[in-house]
Design an enzyme around this catalytic site. Structure first.
Site, PDB file in Angstrom:
ATOM      1  N   HIS A   1       7.409 -19.308  -0.536  1.00 23.44           N
ATOM      2  CA  HIS A   1       6.782 -20.148  -1.555  1.00 23.44           C
ATOM      3  C   HIS A   1       7.917 -21.002  -2.110  1.00 23.44           C
ATOM      4  O   HIS A   1       8.876 -20.457  -2.672  1.00 23.44           O
ATOM      5  CB  HIS A   1       6.179 -19.264  -2.642  1.00 23.44           C
ATOM      6  CG  HIS A   1       5.374 -19.987  -3.680  1.00 23.44           C
ATOM      7  ND1 HIS A   1       4.350 -19.368  -4.362  1.00 23.44           N
ATOM      8  CD2 HIS A   1       5.433 -21.245  -4.168  1.00 23.44           C
ATOM      9  CE1 HIS A   1       3.816 -20.222  -5.221  1.00 23.44           C
ATOM     10  NE2 HIS A   1       4.467 -21.367  -5.122  1.00 23.44           N
TER      11      HIS A   1
ATOM     12  N   HIS B   1      10.419 -22.709  -4.274  1.00 25.79           N
ATOM     13  CA  HIS B   1      10.763 -22.431  -5.672  1.00 25.79           C
ATOM     14  C   HIS B   1      12.212 -22.797  -5.952  1.00 25.79           C
ATOM     15  O   HIS B   1      13.033 -22.891  -5.043  1.00 25.79           O
ATOM     16  CB  HIS B   1      10.498 -20.963  -6.036  1.00 25.79           C
ATOM     17  CG  HIS B   1      11.280 -19.966  -5.229  1.00 25.79           C
ATOM     18  ND1 HIS B   1      10.935 -19.622  -3.946  1.00 25.79           N
ATOM     19  CD2 HIS B   1      12.373 -19.231  -5.534  1.00 25.79           C
ATOM     20  CE1 HIS B   1      11.789 -18.711  -3.481  1.00 25.79           C
ATOM     21  NE2 HIS B   1      12.684 -18.470  -4.439  1.00 25.79           N
TER      22      HIS B   1
ATOM     23  N   HIS C   1      15.657 -21.861  -8.177  1.00 28.36           N
ATOM     24  CA  HIS C   1      16.419 -20.902  -8.984  1.00 28.36           C
ATOM     25  C   HIS C   1      17.177 -21.709 -10.028  1.00 28.36           C
ATOM     26  O   HIS C   1      17.833 -22.701  -9.694  1.00 28.36           O
ATOM     27  CB  HIS C   1      17.449 -20.157  -8.127  1.00 28.36           C
ATOM     28  CG  HIS C   1      16.850 -19.215  -7.148  1.00 28.36           C
ATOM     29  ND1 HIS C   1      16.772 -17.868  -7.385  1.00 28.36           N
ATOM     30  CD2 HIS C   1      16.305 -19.431  -5.918  1.00 28.36           C
ATOM     31  CE1 HIS C   1      16.206 -17.284  -6.336  1.00 28.36           C
ATOM     32  NE2 HIS C   1      15.906 -18.206  -5.441  1.00 28.36           N
TER      33      HIS C   1
ATOM     34  N   GLN D   1      16.255 -22.441  -1.746  1.00 31.42           N
ATOM     35  CA  GLN D   1      16.446 -21.977  -0.380  1.00 31.42           C
ATOM     36  C   GLN D   1      15.216 -22.430   0.400  1.00 31.42           C
ATOM     37  O   GLN D   1      14.146 -21.864   0.254  1.00 31.42           O
ATOM     38  CB  GLN D   1      16.600 -20.456  -0.365  1.00 31.42           C
ATOM     39  CG  GLN D   1      17.809 -19.994  -1.160  1.00 31.42           C
ATOM     40  CD  GLN D   1      17.652 -18.569  -1.631  1.00 31.42           C
ATOM     41  OE1 GLN D   1      16.716 -18.244  -2.347  1.00 31.42           O
ATOM     42  NE2 GLN D   1      18.560 -17.707  -1.224  1.00 31.42           N
TER      43      GLN D   1
END
Length: 151
Positions: free
Chosen positions: A94, A96, A98, A83
């Site tokens: 931050h 990242h 998933h 996202q």
């Protein structure tokens, strides 16, 4: 020891992989068993802010971890999602990834997983309460055995 994940701190016992530029850790509110996160050490909110080396490392880790969680959680596929910004559902500033092991029939409508990823990140979401620190440490310990050569 702990590591920054946006404004949050991730305890070392929740981390199962360290690479040169990234770390992987178990999720506080996983949407499915084996749902983990991979982030660069450097705290940057957006993907475009990563260096070329950070991008390569982040996705190399994602690929390595994906093979393990797919096997260990008896999955047949993976959802790999990022996202990138608040309008894309990002709630932790931050960058990242998933990484979620998937099985046939785990979602009647496949795209519902993206709604669940966004909902799971919200602090006030009572549908999926946060896991205990002990539960997350146990999962990280289980996964750590597959990545003994990391940092």
């Amino acid at each position: 020891m702990s590591y920054a994940f946006g404004p949050h701190l991730i305890r070392s016992n929740q981390i199962f992989l360290f690479s040169k530029l990234s770390f992987a850790f178990v999720n506080l509110k996983p949407v499915l068993p084996g749902h983990v996160l991979v982030a660069p050490f450097r705290v940057v909110p957006r993907f475009a802010e990563l260096t070329y080396e950070e991008i390569c490392d982040l996705f190399s880790c994602t690929q390595t971890i994906g093979k393990v969680i797919e096997r260990e959680y008896h999955a047949t596929s993976l959802t790999i999602a990022m996202q990138d910004g608040p309008e894309a559902g990002q709630t932790v500033p931050h960058c990242h990834v998933h990484l979620i092991p998937r099985k046939a029939g785990d979602y009647a409508n496949n795209d519902d997983i993206y709604k669940d990823i966004e909902k799971s990140s919200k602090v006030d979401n009572e549908e999926r309460p946060p896991r205990s620190l002990e539960e997350m440490a146990r999962e990280a310990e289980f996964l750590r055995q597959f990545f003994k050569d990391s940092k």
